[in-house]
Structure formats: structure tokens, C-alpha cells
Design a protein around this motif. Structure first.
Motif, PDB file in Angstrom:
ATOM      1  N   GLU A 292     -46.226  57.253   6.442  1.00  0.00           N
ATOM      2  CA  GLU A 292     -46.603  58.668   6.366  1.00  0.00           C
ATOM      3  C   GLU A 292     -48.120  58.818   6.484  1.00  0.00           C
ATOM      4  OE1 GLU A 292     -46.195  60.160   2.352  1.00  0.00           O
ATOM      5  OE2 GLU A 292     -45.834  62.180   3.067  1.00  0.00           O
TER       6      GLU A 292
ATOM      7  N   ILE B 104     -44.455  63.658   8.407  1.00  0.00           N
ATOM      8  CA  ILE B 104     -43.875  64.422   7.296  1.00  0.00           C
ATOM      9  C   ILE B 104     -42.708  63.599   6.762  1.00  0.00           C
ATOM     10  CG2 ILE B 104     -42.674  66.539   6.612  1.00  0.00           C
ATOM     11  CD1 ILE B 104     -44.517  66.927   9.676  1.00  0.00           C
ATOM     12  N   ARG B 105     -42.709  63.362   5.450  1.00  0.00           N
ATOM     13  CA  ARG B 105     -41.715  62.458   4.833  1.00  0.00           C
ATOM     14  C   ARG B 105     -40.737  63.258   3.996  1.00  0.00           C
ATOM     15  NH1 ARG B 105     -41.696  59.946  -0.145  1.00  0.00           N
ATOM     16  NH2 ARG B 105     -43.695  60.942  -0.576  1.00  0.00           N
TER      17      ARG B 105
ATOM     18  N   GLN C 113     -32.900  68.908   4.570  1.00  0.00           N
ATOM     19  CA  GLN C 113     -33.996  68.090   5.103  1.00  0.00           C
ATOM     20  C   GLN C 113     -33.764  67.757   6.582  1.00  0.00           C
ATOM     21  OE1 GLN C 113     -34.538  64.758   2.381  1.00  0.00           O
ATOM     22  NE2 GLN C 113     -35.682  66.037   0.954  1.00  0.00           N
TER      23      GLN C 113
ATOM     24  N   SER D 164     -36.115  68.719   9.551  1.00  0.00           N
ATOM     25  CA  SER D 164     -36.576  67.613  10.401  1.00  0.00           C
ATOM     26  C   SER D 164     -36.448  67.980  11.873  1.00  0.00           C
ATOM     27  CB  SER D 164     -35.746  66.346  10.151  1.00  0.00           C
ATOM     28  OG  SER D 164     -35.925  65.893   8.849  1.00  0.00           O
TER      29      SER D 164
ATOM     30  N   LEU E 294     -39.071  70.400  12.928  1.00  0.00           N
ATOM     31  CA  LEU E 294     -40.390  69.764  13.046  1.00  0.00           C
ATOM     32  C   LEU E 294     -40.463  68.857  14.274  1.00  0.00           C
ATOM     33  CD1 LEU E 294     -40.870  69.017   9.257  1.00  0.00           C
ATOM     34  CD2 LEU E 294     -42.121  70.699  10.609  1.00  0.00           C
TER      35      LEU E 294
ATOM     36  N   VAL F 115     -41.447  62.646  11.903  1.00  0.00           N
ATOM     37  CA  VAL F 115     -40.711  62.885  10.660  1.00  0.00           C
ATOM     38  C   VAL F 115     -40.131  61.564  10.157  1.00  0.00           C
ATOM     39  CG1 VAL F 115     -38.701  64.050   9.661  1.00  0.00           C
ATOM     40  CG2 VAL F 115     -40.114  65.246  11.355  1.00  0.00           C
TER      41      VAL F 115
END
Ligand SMILES: Nc1ncnc2c1ncn2[C@@H]1O[C@H](COP(=O)(O)OP(=O)(O)OP(=O)(O)O)[C@@H](O)[C@H]1O
Ligand SMILES: [Mg+2]
Length: 169
Positions: free
Chosen positions: A29, A35-36, A63, A67, A70, A77
Motif C-alpha cells: 500500500e 487503496i487497501r 469492498q 474496488s 476505483l 487496489v
């Protein structure tokens, strides 16, 4: 200093509890400016029980939705859900590729004894994970085969050893 992004990329962490997914994911990250997504951290922030599988599944679905949004924006990601099953990893790989993203799989293979020792030292779960449960999980975990690994892209950062003692993890 984050590495310049080479386009959208999904990085998948695969491994049993204590295998080092979060430790490595945090390192990647910071190195990649990614982005985690960690279900444990969200569950903790929402004061949920880490053993609540129904809520965990909902958080992972949320999530995954984020993801994909993003990735569509060209970002990197990292997801660290464990991804124990081949079909789950297939879904993630194909979903990310459909968005034009590269996909990395980091499989953290650690012997059962070492896992149990790390889990005990970490002392995160309440109640603690029992040895018998870990053995059961070991039996159902579907380790990626070389044939499956070949379906993924080369990692941007490979062979990195996340050293928890360095303070960077
Ligand atoms: N390469 C390593 N060598 C030694 N210890 C490690 C290594 N990676 C992680 N650890 C330690 O092992 C413990 C578990 O690591 P970590 O929390 O990253 O695992 P995890 O796969 O995210 O587990 P979980 O699935 O339960 O979230 C931590 O205390 C961490 O400091
Ligand atoms: Mg973790």
C-alpha cells in the motif's frame, strides 16, 4: 515514495489467518500508493464481532463494489480477505480484467505450526483461535496451483519480505 502507477491493478492477498496478508498489504500500500481493503479493520471500526460471517460477507461485498469503482478510475487496489477458494479468486480476477485492470495474486504459504504461533503472539481474536479450528481451515483452504498462478500478472513488487519488526508494516 509511491511507485508511478502503470494503470489499474487489483492485488489479491491469499492465505490463512496469521500468514502475513495485512503485513504485506500495508507494505505494498505504501510503496505503490494503493487503496487497501481489510474486512477486519472495518469490522473493528464498526464494533462488530470478527467471527460474524454474515456481516463479514456484506463488508467484503461492499469492498468489492468500491474496488471495482476505483479500478475503473485507474487506481491500484489491494484486497486482503484471505480468498481461500479458487472460485472466489476466479471471480475477482475476471471482474478486474473486465475493467481493464491487471491482477496480481500474492499467496502466503506458511506451515500450520508457524501460523498458530503467530496468531497466539498477535493475540487479536476474542475468543482466541483454537488449534483445532486452524487445522480444519488448513484442510479446506484451496491453495493456488502453479496453473492458477500463471493466470495472474507479474507483481509490480515481487519477492518482498514484509518484516513486521521494521515498523513499516
Ligand atoms: N514474514 C513474517 N515473518 C514473521 N512474522 C510475520 C511475518 N508477516 C507477518 N508476521 C506476523 O504474524 C502475525 C500475523 O500477521 P498478519 O496480521 O499480517 O496476518 P494476516 O494474514 O493478515 O492474518 P488475518 O487473516 O488473521 O488477518 C503478525 O503479528 C505479524 O507481525
Ligand atoms: Mg489481516
Amino acid at each position: 515514495m509511491p511507485t508511478a502507477s502503470a494503470g489499474p491493478r487489483l492485488i489479491i492477498m491469499c492465505g490463512l489467518p496469521g500468514s502475513g496478508k495485512t503485513t504485506l498489504a500495508k507494505l505494498l500500500e505504501s510503496r505503490l500508493g494503493a487503496i487497501r481493503f481489510s474486512p477486519d479493520e472495518w469490522m473493528d471500526a464498526l464494533s462488530l464481532n470478527l467471527y460474524d460471517e454474515e456481516k463479514r460477507a456484506k463488508i467484503e461485498a461492499l469492498q468489492w463494489k468500491l474496488s471495482q469503482e476505483l479500478l475503473a478510475y485507474g487506481l491500484i487496489v489491494i484486497i486482503e480477505w484471505g480468498t481461500w477458494g479458487r472460485s472466489e479468486r476466479d471471480t475477482l480476477r475476471l471482474g478486474a480484467r473486465a475493467l481493464g485492470a491487471a491482477v496480481e495474486l500474492h499467496y502466503l504459504s506458511v506451515p500450520e505450526d508457524v501460523l498458530f504461533d503467530r496468531i497466539q503472539r498477535r493475540d487479536l481474536e476474542r475468543p482466541p483461535i483454537e488449534r483445532e479450528a486452524l487445522s480444519r481451515w488448513f484442510a479446506i483452504f484451496q491453495a493456488p496451483t502453479p496453473e492458477e498462478m500463471a493466470l495472474f500478472d507479474e507483481p509490480l513488487i515481487a519477492n518482498v519480505v514484509a518484516d513486521p519488526a521494521s515498523g513499516r508494516s
